[in-house]
Design an enzyme around this catalytic site. Structure first.
Site, PDB file in Angstrom:
ATOM      1  N   LYS A 114       5.320  77.226  16.198  1.00 18.66           N
ATOM      2  CA  LYS A 114       6.125  77.869  17.071  1.00 18.66           C
ATOM      3  C   LYS A 114       7.531  79.271  16.567  1.00 18.66           C
ATOM      4  O   LYS A 114       7.990  78.263  15.430  1.00 18.66           O
ATOM      5  CB  LYS A 114       7.697  76.338  16.902  1.00 18.66           C
ATOM      6  CG  LYS A 114       8.214  76.630  17.880  1.00 18.66           C
ATOM      7  CD  LYS A 114       8.478  75.508  18.398  1.00 18.66           C
ATOM      8  CE  LYS A 114       9.989  75.410  19.666  1.00 18.66           C
ATOM      9  NZ  LYS A 114      10.095  75.546  20.689  1.00 18.66           N
TER      10      LYS A 114
HETATM   11  N1  PMP Z   1       5.501  74.089  24.602  1.00 17.96           N
HETATM   12  C1  PMP Z   1       5.989  74.888  24.476  1.00 17.96           C
HETATM   13  C2  PMP Z   1       5.873  76.160  24.251  1.00 17.96           C
HETATM   14  C3  PMP Z   1       7.574  74.505  24.142  1.00 17.96           C
HETATM   15  O1  PMP Z   1       8.105  75.758  23.811  1.00 17.96           O
HETATM   16  C4  PMP Z   1       7.929  72.732  23.722  1.00 17.96           C
HETATM   17  C5  PMP Z   1       9.197  73.058  23.351  1.00 17.96           C
HETATM   18  N2  PMP Z   1       9.364  72.514  21.573  1.00 17.96           N
HETATM   19  C6  PMP Z   1       6.624  72.798  23.587  1.00 17.96           C
HETATM   20  C7  PMP Z   1       5.503  72.792  23.791  1.00 17.96           C
HETATM   21  C8  PMP Z   1       6.840  71.252  23.254  1.00 17.96           C
HETATM   22  O2  PMP Z   1       6.945  70.394  22.427  1.00 17.96           O
HETATM   23  P1  PMP Z   1       7.594  69.472  21.635  1.00 17.96           P
HETATM   24  O3  PMP Z   1       8.160  68.326  22.332  1.00 17.96           O
HETATM   25  O4  PMP Z   1       7.373  69.468  20.413  1.00 17.96           O
HETATM   26  O5  PMP Z   1       8.812  70.154  21.991  1.00 17.96           O
END
Ligand code: PMP
Length: 307
Positions: free
Chosen positions: A160
């Site tokens: 991330k």
């Molecule tokens: N994919 C991307 C590219 C994201 O930015 C997010 C948001 N964090 C998600 C998936 C969803 O992930 P999560 O549920 O862990 O926030």
């Protein structure tokens, strides 16, 4: 200038200070090359018990540390998950926040240097009120992006990192300019991957299906929670597998999930109508999800951390 945070306090490199005093060097590696890792954590305020809860903060912080490891960002030895939880608590207290909110936490390189530098790293934590992302929309009209999702063999979507959102930006802005609400990326194998900031689920013939964690997605938090809720509360079979583009067109229901977006229905893909309304299973899952995050389902108390 957007001065949204000007009266707030921020946790910056271990100290609570007025937001305006938290400053970085514009020539630092993160500002120059977009090399950073971050998390957004939602917190929900339980009015009845007057208690704020963070949703799965330990998992978010584990992912933050994995992202830092994958980019070989060196964290100082005292940076532990418990230390960061305390930072979150301190910044919420400093801002006296008692409502639904979003915590943003980021690691950056705090010095002038090359894109290959390991450190020194700094961390910030900010918390601010946040409600639903699309309060007035029944759902989203999406297209398949003409841009391919980043892949693990080039820039890993498992990290991330701010720079990964360049790919999200390409796809999202293209979709917006073509009159869609959002977009769905295919990966380098031509299979469905995810949205610009959310994972995707499809319902077909009573089964819940989502691209596997090797489909060029950001793995984890909301996706995993939805899988467990579907299996444990609704007794629904869940498949994590390759998904073809055309399967989306004939899906019974489709929806995005993510920390920020929570659960949002997808009404159409490339103008193939899926549903004009939120689907039955999507609606059930959304209801259960909100009950859990708002502390109305005791069985899932361990997904919440009191702040
Ligand atoms: N994919 C991307 C590219 C994201 O930015 C997010 C948001 N964090 C998600 C998936 C969803 O992930 P999560 O549920 O862990 O926030």
């Amino acid at each position: 200038m957007n001065n949204k945070y000007k009266d707030d306090f921020i946790w910056f490199k271990g100290t609570i200070m007025p937001y305006g005093e938290a400053q970085i060097n514009i020539m630092n590696t993160s500002a120059q090359y977009g090399i950073n890792v971050f998390e957004g954590i939602r917190c929900y305020y339980d009015e009845k018990n007057q208690q704020l809860f963070a949703f799965k903060p330990y998992e978010h912080l584990e992912r933050l540390l994995s992202s830092a490891k994958l980019l070989r960002l060196e964290l100082k030895p005292h940076i532990t998950i418990d230390y960061l939880i305390k930072g979150i608590q301190d910044v919420i207290n400093a801002n006296n926040l008692r409502e639904d909110l979003y915590v943003k936490i980021g690691v950056f390189i705090d010095d002038e240097g090359s894109w290959s530098a390991f450190g020194p790293t700094g961390i910030y934590i900010l918390a601010f009120p946040k409600g639903r992302v699309f309060p007035d929309k029944k759902g989203l009209n999406c297209c398949i992006s003409s841009w391919q999702r980043i892949s693990d063999s080039a820039v890993s979507p498992r990290i991330k990192s701010g720079a990964n959102y360049i790919n999200s930006r390409y796809g999202y802005l293209e979709a917006q300019m073509n009159g869609y609400d959002s977009t769905i990326f295919l990966n380098n194998n031509g299979k469905v991957s995810e949205g610009p900031g959310a994972c995707i689920f499809m319902v077909r013939k009573g089964k819940l299906i989502t691209p596997s964690i090797t489909s060029s997605i950001l793995e984890r938090i909301t996706r995993q929670s939805i899988i467990e809720i579907a299996q444990n509360e609704l007794n629904i079979q869940v498949e994590e597998r390759d998904v073809d583009r055309t399967e989306l067109y004939i899906a019974d229901e489709l929806f995005f999930v993510g920390t920020s977006i929570e659960i949002v229905p997808i009404l159409s893909v490339d103008q193939h109508v899926i549903d004009d309304n939120i689907g039955r299973l999507t609606s059930q899952l959304r209801g259960l999800f909100y009950n859990i995050v708002m502390n109305k389902k005791e069985k899932y108390n361990n997904w919440l951390t009191k702040l």
